[in-house]
Design a protein around this motif. Structure first.
Motif: not given
Length: 189
Positions: A57-64
Motif C-alpha cells: 500500500i503506497g502513501e496517502y491511502a484512505y482506509v475505506s
C-alpha cells in the motif's frame, strides 16, 4: 497554509472514517483514518496502537473500512482506497494478530476498481464481500478467488454493505441507484 478557509473547513489531522468494535472481545476497538492509519485499542479506547505501514500500500491511502472478524477475536480486515492518487487498484488486507502483520487478500479482484465497502458473512468466516467502483464481489475462500455478484445488479459504485442477520440478507448501498437486497446467501456458502 494556502488552503481556502484554512482553520474553518480544513484540518491538519486525519479524520476517522471507519470505526468497528469486536463482537467477540469486549474493549477491542478499531479505527481507520483518511490519512492511511489503522488504530487498535484493546482496552476500550484508553490506549491506542498506531499502524502506519501496510504491505503493498503506497502513501496517502484512505482506509475505506476496518472490520473486526465475527469469528476470531485476533483477526481484522482493512480496505484501502488510493483513487485520489491515480491508483485504482483494489486493496483488501487481513491480519490474524490484531494488525501486527498483514496479508493481501485482494487476489484476483479486477485491477481497476477501488474498494469502498467490506463485510464478512455472519455464518461462514471464509465468505467475504467487497463493494468496489464497479460492483460487488465475493470470495467463498477467504480472498483466494473473487467472483462478481451478478443477479441483476447493475455495474455501479457500491459504497456500503451489511449483513442483516435475522433474515440472512446482504444489503447493498450504491452510490447512485439506491439499495439492493440479496435475500438468500445460502448458495454462496
Amino acid at each position: 497554509i494556502d488552503a481556502v478557509a484554512k482553520n474553518a473547513s480544513t484540518s491538519l489531522y486525519g479524520n476517522i472514517v471507519s470505526l468497528d468494535e469486536s463482537p467477540l472481545k469486549e474493549g477491542l476497538l478499531l479505527a481507520g483514518t483518511d490519512d492511511g492509519l489503522v488504530q487498535v485499542s484493546e482496552d476500550a479506547g484508553a490506549h491506542w496502537r498506531r499502524i502506519d505501514t501496510f504491505p503493498g500500500i503506497g502513501e496517502y491511502a484512505y482506509v475505506s473500512r476496518v472490520v473486526a472478524s465475527r469469528f476470531d477475536a485476533k483477526t481484522i480486515y482493512a480496505t484501502f482506497d488510493r483513487h485520489k492518487m491515480g491508483d485504482l487498484k483494489p486493496y483488501v488486507l487481513k491480519s490474524t494478530d490484531l494488525g501486527r502483520s498483514w496479508t493481501n487478500i485482494s487476489g484476483d479482484l479486477p485491477a481497476n476498481g477501488s474498494v469502498y465497502a467490506f463485510v464478512q458473512d455472519s455464518k461462514d468466516s471464509r465468505l467475504l464481500f467487497v463493494g468496489t467502483e464497479f460492483g460487488v464481489f465475493f470470495t467463498p475462500n477467504d480472498g483466494k478467488n473473487w467472483i462478481a455478484l451478478k443477479g441483476g445488479l447493475p455495474v455501479q459504485c457500491i459504497r456500503d454493505l451489511a449483513i442483516q442477520r435475522r433474515e440472512d440478507d446482504l444489503v447493498i448501498g450504491s452510490f447512485s441507484r439506491g439499495f439492493y437486497v440479496l435475500d438468500d446467501l445460502s448458495p454462496l456458502r
